[in-house]
Motif scaffolding. Structure first.
Motif, mmCIF file in Angstrom:
data_model
loop_
_atom_site.group_PDB
_atom_site.id
_atom_site.type_symbol
_atom_site.label_atom_id
_atom_site.label_comp_id
_atom_site.label_asym_id
_atom_site.label_seq_id
_atom_site.Cartn_x
_atom_site.Cartn_y
_atom_site.Cartn_z
ATOM 1 N N HIS A 51 43.531 1.518 30.588
ATOM 2 C CA HIS A 51 43.546 2.807 29.899
ATOM 3 C C HIS A 51 44.387 3.780 30.720
ATOM 4 C CE1 HIS A 51 39.805 2.783 32.342
ATOM 5 N NE2 HIS A 51 40.281 3.932 32.749
ATOM 6 N N GLY A 52 44.911 4.754 30.024
ATOM 7 C CA GLY A 52 45.718 5.750 30.695
ATOM 8 C C GLY A 52 45.725 7.050 29.917
ATOM 9 N N LEU A 53 45.990 8.133 30.618
ATOM 10 C CA LEU A 53 45.995 9.473 30.043
ATOM 11 C C LEU A 53 47.254 10.175 30.514
ATOM 12 C CD1 LEU A 53 43.043 11.975 30.235
ATOM 13 C CD2 LEU A 53 45.338 12.661 30.830
ATOM 14 N N GLY A 54 48.021 10.683 29.575
ATOM 15 C CA GLY A 54 49.220 11.443 29.911
ATOM 16 C C GLY A 54 49.122 12.860 29.380
ATOM 17 N N LEU A 55 49.599 13.810 30.145
ATOM 18 C CA LEU A 55 49.605 15.219 29.751
ATOM 19 C C LEU A 55 51.024 15.745 29.882
ATOM 20 C CD1 LEU A 55 48.272 17.990 29.096
ATOM 21 C CD2 LEU A 55 47.850 18.223 31.560
ATOM 22 N N ARG A 56 51.488 16.376 28.829
ATOM 23 C CA ARG A 56 52.782 17.063 28.824
ATOM 24 C C ARG A 56 52.464 18.537 28.661
ATOM 25 N NH1 ARG A 56 57.615 17.571 25.046
ATOM 26 N NH2 ARG A 56 56.049 17.887 23.452
ATOM 27 N N LEU A 57 52.845 19.351 29.625
ATOM 28 C CA LEU A 57 52.499 20.773 29.648
ATOM 29 C C LEU A 57 53.781 21.605 29.705
ATOM 30 C CD1 LEU A 57 49.872 22.637 30.092
ATOM 31 C CD2 LEU A 57 50.664 22.716 32.457
ATOM 32 N N ILE A 58 53.881 22.595 28.845
ATOM 33 C CA ILE A 58 55.057 23.462 28.807
ATOM 34 C C ILE A 58 54.622 24.881 29.137
ATOM 35 C CG2 ILE A 58 56.954 24.329 27.400
ATOM 36 C CD1 ILE A 58 56.517 21.750 25.664
ATOM 37 N N GLN A 59 55.124 25.381 30.258
ATOM 38 C CA GLN A 59 54.853 26.755 30.705
ATOM 39 C C GLN A 59 56.188 27.469 30.871
ATOM 40 O OE1 GLN A 59 51.261 27.314 33.522
ATOM 41 N NE2 GLN A 59 52.488 25.697 34.428
ATOM 42 N N LEU A 71 39.494 8.239 34.059
ATOM 43 C CA LEU A 71 39.083 9.185 33.025
ATOM 44 C C LEU A 71 37.850 9.997 33.410
ATOM 45 C CD1 LEU A 71 39.669 6.984 29.829
ATOM 46 C CD2 LEU A 71 41.239 8.546 30.981
ATOM 47 N N ASP A 72 37.580 10.117 34.711
ATOM 48 C CA ASP A 72 36.452 10.944 35.122
ATOM 49 C C ASP A 72 36.878 12.409 35.204
ATOM 50 O OD1 ASP A 72 37.613 11.440 37.727
ATOM 51 O OD2 ASP A 72 36.810 9.527 38.404
ATOM 52 N N SER A 73 35.915 13.279 35.405
ATOM 53 C CA SER A 73 36.159 14.715 35.383
ATOM 54 C C SER A 73 37.168 15.154 36.448
ATOM 55 C CB SER A 73 34.841 15.466 35.574
ATOM 56 O OG SER A 73 35.041 16.846 35.507
#
Length: 185
Positions: A51-59, A71-73
């Motif tokens: 499993h994997g989690l990706g985040l794309r953030l635009i600031q 996937l823990d806190s």
């Protein structure tokens, strides 16, 4: 917690940590099993989950990304911090953006086969034990089945973003292959 709920949780963390930023969160999980047979006997069995989690953030027109396979806190908070930090290291791009929902209702595609599950593994791979005889019956030129394998994967993906996109998909892949020796007399 489902993958979709996990994605929404990460998006909420990103919004709290970077108010006004746009973000996409993508998660994927898979459970795979493979059985290999050689000359009528069990040879190898592989089983794994990922499993994997990706985040794309635009600031401020700056794109930052973060990834984790935890996937823990703490990992969720860390991926938000990674994306925020990497967004400070790149130049502005006036064209970077996250997609908006479109006024279109996607048709429902039932891509998950309920008969395929980790608990059904033995029954779905049992045919490999009989494979050599069945293949020989089909074509008399086949003298031997060198190797056979059966693969199954259960997968799930989820995508959410700060503009209201929220979707999840489950699916199943199944396949088998054989390597035979044939001779013509």
């Amino acid at each position: 917690m489902s993958l979709l709920e996990t994605a929404e949780n990460v998006l909420a963390r990103a919004k709290r940590a970077a108010p006004g930023a746009q973000a996409d969160v993508f998660l994927a999980a898979a459970e795979s099993q493979t059985s290999e047979w050689s000359q009528g006997s069990a040879e190898n069995f592989f089983s794994g989950t990922s499993h994997g989690l990706g985040l794309r953030l635009i600031q401020g027109n700056r794109l930052g990304v973060g990834y984790t396979n935890c996937l823990d806190s703490d990992a969720m908070d860390a991926v938000v911090q990674q994306a925020m930090a990497s967004s400070r290291l790149v130049g502005e791009d006036p064209f970077v953006d996250v997609p908006s929902p479109v006024p279109w209702k996607a048709p429902f595609l039932d891509l998950k086969d309920p008969t395929i599950s980790p608990s059904s593994w033995a029954s779905h791979s049992a045919f490999l034990a009989e494979l050599e005889g069945k293949v020989r019956q089909r074509d008399g030129r086949i003298t031997q089945v060198l190797k056979g394998s059966y693969h199954q994967t259960l997968l799930e993906t989820a995508l959410v973003n700060s503009r209201g996109i929220s979707a999840a998909l489950q699916g199943t892949t199944v396949g088998f292959d054989i390597a035979c020796v044939a001779s013509k007399e």
